[in-house]
Scaffold this motif. Structure first.
Motif, PDB file in Angstrom:
ATOM      1  N   ALA A   1     -36.375 -30.208 -38.492  1.00  0.00           N
ATOM      2  CA  ALA A   1     -37.149 -31.005 -39.643  1.00  0.00           C
ATOM      3  C   ALA A   1     -38.388 -30.419 -39.925  1.00  0.00           C
ATOM      4  N   LEU A   2     -39.182 -29.844 -38.766  1.00  0.00           N
ATOM      5  CA  LEU A   2     -40.657 -29.196 -38.999  1.00  0.00           C
ATOM      6  C   LEU A   2     -40.404 -27.559 -39.390  1.00  0.00           C
ATOM      7  N   HIS A   3     -39.257 -27.192 -39.000  1.00  0.00           N
ATOM      8  CA  HIS A   3     -39.073 -25.741 -39.406  1.00  0.00           C
ATOM      9  C   HIS A   3     -39.192 -25.579 -40.881  1.00  0.00           C
ATOM     10  N   MET A   4     -38.307 -26.744 -41.656  1.00  0.00           N
ATOM     11  CA  MET A   4     -38.252 -26.593 -43.032  1.00  0.00           C
ATOM     12  C   MET A   4     -39.599 -26.800 -43.668  1.00  0.00           C
ATOM     13  N   LEU A   5     -40.449 -27.688 -43.102  1.00  0.00           N
ATOM     14  CA  LEU A   5     -41.746 -27.740 -43.560  1.00  0.00           C
ATOM     15  C   LEU A   5     -42.618 -26.381 -43.315  1.00  0.00           C
ATOM     16  N   ALA A   6     -42.293 -25.598 -42.101  1.00  0.00           N
ATOM     17  CA  ALA A   6     -43.001 -24.743 -41.771  1.00  0.00           C
ATOM     18  C   ALA A   6     -42.756 -23.640 -43.116  1.00  0.00           C
TER      19      ALA A   6
ATOM     20  N   ALA B   1     -34.622 -33.160 -25.937  1.00  0.00           N
ATOM     21  CA  ALA B   1     -34.199 -33.846 -27.147  1.00  0.00           C
ATOM     22  C   ALA B   1     -34.912 -33.435 -28.427  1.00  0.00           C
ATOM     23  N   ALA B   2     -35.614 -32.167 -28.604  1.00  0.00           N
ATOM     24  CA  ALA B   2     -36.416 -32.139 -29.545  1.00  0.00           C
ATOM     25  C   ALA B   2     -35.747 -31.107 -30.619  1.00  0.00           C
ATOM     26  N   LEU B   3     -34.546 -30.944 -30.761  1.00  0.00           N
ATOM     27  CA  LEU B   3     -34.010 -29.929 -31.446  1.00  0.00           C
ATOM     28  C   LEU B   3     -33.893 -30.721 -32.904  1.00  0.00           C
ATOM     29  N   ASN B   4     -33.541 -31.944 -33.016  1.00  0.00           N
ATOM     30  CA  ASN B   4     -33.455 -32.462 -34.495  1.00  0.00           C
ATOM     31  C   ASN B   4     -34.749 -32.408 -35.154  1.00  0.00           C
TER      32      ASN B   4
ATOM     33  N   ALA C   1     -31.879 -22.751 -36.437  1.00  0.00           N
ATOM     34  CA  ALA C   1     -33.092 -22.233 -37.167  1.00  0.00           C
ATOM     35  C   ALA C   1     -32.424 -21.566 -38.406  1.00  0.00           C
ATOM     36  N   ARG C   2     -31.411 -20.594 -38.245  1.00  0.00           N
ATOM     37  CA  ARG C   2     -30.896 -19.741 -38.955  1.00  0.00           C
ATOM     38  C   ARG C   2     -30.076 -20.534 -40.187  1.00  0.00           C
ATOM     39  N   GLN C   3     -29.617 -21.684 -39.928  1.00  0.00           N
ATOM     40  CA  GLN C   3     -28.945 -22.432 -40.959  1.00  0.00           C
ATOM     41  C   GLN C   3     -30.041 -23.373 -41.767  1.00  0.00           C
ATOM     42  N   THR C   4     -31.482 -23.647 -41.222  1.00  0.00           N
ATOM     43  CA  THR C   4     -32.374 -24.143 -41.918  1.00  0.00           C
ATOM     44  C   THR C   4     -32.750 -23.107 -42.848  1.00  0.00           C
ATOM     45  N   VAL C   5     -32.979 -21.707 -42.359  1.00  0.00           N
ATOM     46  CA  VAL C   5     -33.620 -20.806 -43.212  1.00  0.00           C
ATOM     47  C   VAL C   5     -32.606 -20.543 -44.426  1.00  0.00           C
TER      48      VAL C   5
END
Length: 305
Positions: free
Chosen positions: A267-272, A260-263, A288-292
């Protein structure tokens, strides 16, 4: 030592870092803009059940890889040894039995793909590179096999050097630090980069990534401090690989499970990315690609070198 005050964006993105990785096979991974690395676990026991491809048929491995590449992964990280806390310690022979056929099949099916091998063993790394791997992703950072640094120097292969303490079997008991966490990690990277330079005849290797090792001998509290202070690693001059996908630092504070940890991961990928990550190692490539892409559109980031 108190944490250094940080400004997340402008000063960091003017830093010069490792900008690309050139494989001994001639393939290039361009890291001037952040990229996504998809995880291919050829294991039966990785912590996130949805990532396990062991046992799996060749067709299943290729289908997973094709989906990740189509979704925007620019690299694939292939591993045959689970590094979750408390994982079974399998033999080098078993690791190669799982890993090498999958790697060979991927190389045949996707000749232009940039393939990473996730191993801390020098003999496995050497055979993987001979099979077509472009990058050695070492969770031990050269500490778990005395021959690793000399091997990657000899092979002239890009190398990801990760911070950890102990082994996957012992690291949970070693999640304590006598000094400041980030200072400890900086000293570890300094020492291992110096050892790598010595192994390379006194010359630095250019194509080196650093991974701060989220979840490896670190509590969730350590991990969140490390994420907040990620920009402090920029002066080392090497691109950062960040692997926090679906880890305990994401799901435990939310009272969830990895499934259940995708969302939270997104969020943390954006901070990274704001903290300087150049390569996100992920289970879920489309998100992840959308976040990038949103990060790039928002901040118009391009690292030149």
């Amino acid at each position: 030592m108190p944490p250094t005050p940080l400004t997340l964006l402008e000063p960091l993105h003017r830093q010069h870092v490792t900008h690309s990785l050139l494989s001994p096979h001639g393939r290039l991974l361009d890291l001037r803009q952040p990229q996504v690395m998809g995880i291919l676990n050829i294991t039966p026991d990785s912590f996130y059940a949805g990532s396990r491809l062991g046992p799996a048929t060749e067709a299943e491995v290729l289908a997973r890889a094709e989906a990740m590449l189509a979704a925007g992964a620019t690299a694939l990280d292939v591993g045959g040894y689970s590094s979750r806390p408390g994982a079974d310690d399998i033999s080098p022979a078993e690791e190669k039995r799982r890993l090498l056929p999958a790697l060979a099949a991927l190389r045949r099916a996707f000749p232009q793909a940039f393939l990473s091998v996730d191993t801390f063993r020098a003999e496995v790394a050497a055979e993987a590179v001979a099979t077509g791997a472009d990058l050695v992703n070492d969770i031990g950072g050269g500490t778990l096999d005395a021959d690793m640094l000399a091997t990657v120097a000899r092979l002239r292969v890009p190398y990801c050097l990760m911070h950890t303490k102990g082994t996957p079997q012992t690291m949970r008991s070693l999640a304590h630090y006598e000094e400041d966490l980030v200072l400890t990690i900086l000293r570890f990277f300094r020492d291992q980069l110096a050892a790598l330079r010595t192994a390379n005849g006194g010359q630095p290797l250019r194509d080196v990534l650093l991974d701060p090792g989220f979840g490896f001998a670190k509590t969730p509290t350590h991990n969140h401090e490390l994420l907040r202070r990620l920009p402090e690693l920029a002066p080392l001059g090497h691109g950062l690989l960040v692997g926090l996908s679906r880890k305990a630092m994401v799901y435990k504070p939310l009272g969830l499970a990895p499934e259940a940890a995708l969302n939270g991961t997104t969020a943390l990928h954006m901070l990274a990315l704001q903290g300087g990550a150049r390569l996100l190692r992920v289970h879920d490539v489309p998100e992840a690609r959308q976040t990038v892409l949103l990060f790039q559109n928002t901040f118009d980031i391009l690292i030149t070198g």
